[in-house]
Scaffold this motif. Structure first.
Motif, PDB file in Angstrom:
ATOM      1  N   UNK A  17      10.085   1.605 -22.015  1.00  0.00           N
ATOM      2  CA  UNK A  17       9.858   0.362 -22.386  1.00  0.00           C
ATOM      3  C   UNK A  17      10.603  -0.440 -23.395  1.00  0.00           C
ATOM      4  N   UNK A  18      10.723   0.418 -24.596  1.00  0.00           N
ATOM      5  CA  UNK A  18      11.523   0.088 -25.903  1.00  0.00           C
ATOM      6  C   UNK A  18      12.968  -0.374 -25.352  1.00  0.00           C
ATOM      7  N   UNK A  19      13.671   0.386 -24.562  1.00  0.00           N
ATOM      8  CA  UNK A  19      14.973   0.135 -24.266  1.00  0.00           C
ATOM      9  C   UNK A  19      15.069  -1.195 -23.151  1.00  0.00           C
ATOM     10  N   UNK A  20      14.268  -1.238 -22.564  1.00  0.00           N
ATOM     11  CA  UNK A  20      14.044  -2.528 -21.876  1.00  0.00           C
ATOM     12  C   UNK A  20      13.982  -3.745 -22.627  1.00  0.00           C
ATOM     13  N   UNK A  21      13.007  -3.859 -23.635  1.00  0.00           N
ATOM     14  CA  UNK A  21      12.566  -4.794 -24.576  1.00  0.00           C
ATOM     15  C   UNK A  21      13.907  -5.157 -25.313  1.00  0.00           C
ATOM     16  N   UNK A  22      14.622  -4.356 -25.812  1.00  0.00           N
ATOM     17  CA  UNK A  22      15.823  -4.572 -26.810  1.00  0.00           C
ATOM     18  C   UNK A  22      16.860  -5.089 -25.894  1.00  0.00           C
TER      19      UNK A  22
END
Length: 158
Positions: A17-22
């Motif tokens: 999720x964090x990689x998607x959001x960034x």
């Protein structure tokens, strides 16, 4: 470090999720990844906490298991400068299992609620001419993704 940081609980997709959001916001990055050790409670070596920034705002994401899930009581609101930005974020966040909601709200594929709000809507709703503001509000209430041209038309009384 900022004084208050949003903490998000995922079953096991915190890093994904964090990689998607960034990937969606400028000035965003993974700050650190902490892994579970022998003391647990997760499987040793798996991701425990991901610290990341979105547009300079710090977040923590925990892989805490299926104990808690997200709901609309907490959402991330994004101030968008243009219809292009609204369209881009809406498409990305509703893709691959995300769900559009009413009035600019959506849930992403991880269950996190977002409000994708054009700055122009905020300006219209704050206009001292309450007739114009209420026409914009009524138009917005009938939308899923916010469409600035339709808001402008309603605001102008067309």
């Amino acid at each position: 470090m900022q004084k208050i940081t949003t903490f998000l609980w995922y079953e096991d997709q915190a890093e994904e999720a964090a990689r998607f959001y960034i990937s969606l916001f400028d000035d965003s990055r993974i700050v650190s990844v902490q892994r579970y050790g022998e003391a647990g409670p997760g499987v040793p070596g798996t991701v425990m906490v991901v610290e990341f920034e979105l547009a300079g705002q710090r977040f923590l994401a925990l892989n805490g298991g299926p104990v808690y899930t997200f709901n609309e009581a907490m959402s991330l609101s994004v101030d968008c400068a243009s219809q292009e930005e609204v369209d881009r974020l809406w498409a990305a966040l509703t893709a691959d299992g995300g769900e559009p909601g009413p009035c600019g709200w959506l849930k992403d594929r991880y269950g996190v609620s977002w409000q994708i709000v054009p700055s122009r809507l905020t300006e219209m709703l704050a206009d001292p001419d309450q007739e114009k503001a209420q026409r914009a509000m009524a138009a917005m209430l009938g939308m899923r993704k916010i469409e600035i041209p339709a808001l402008e038309a309603a605001f102008a009384g067309r």
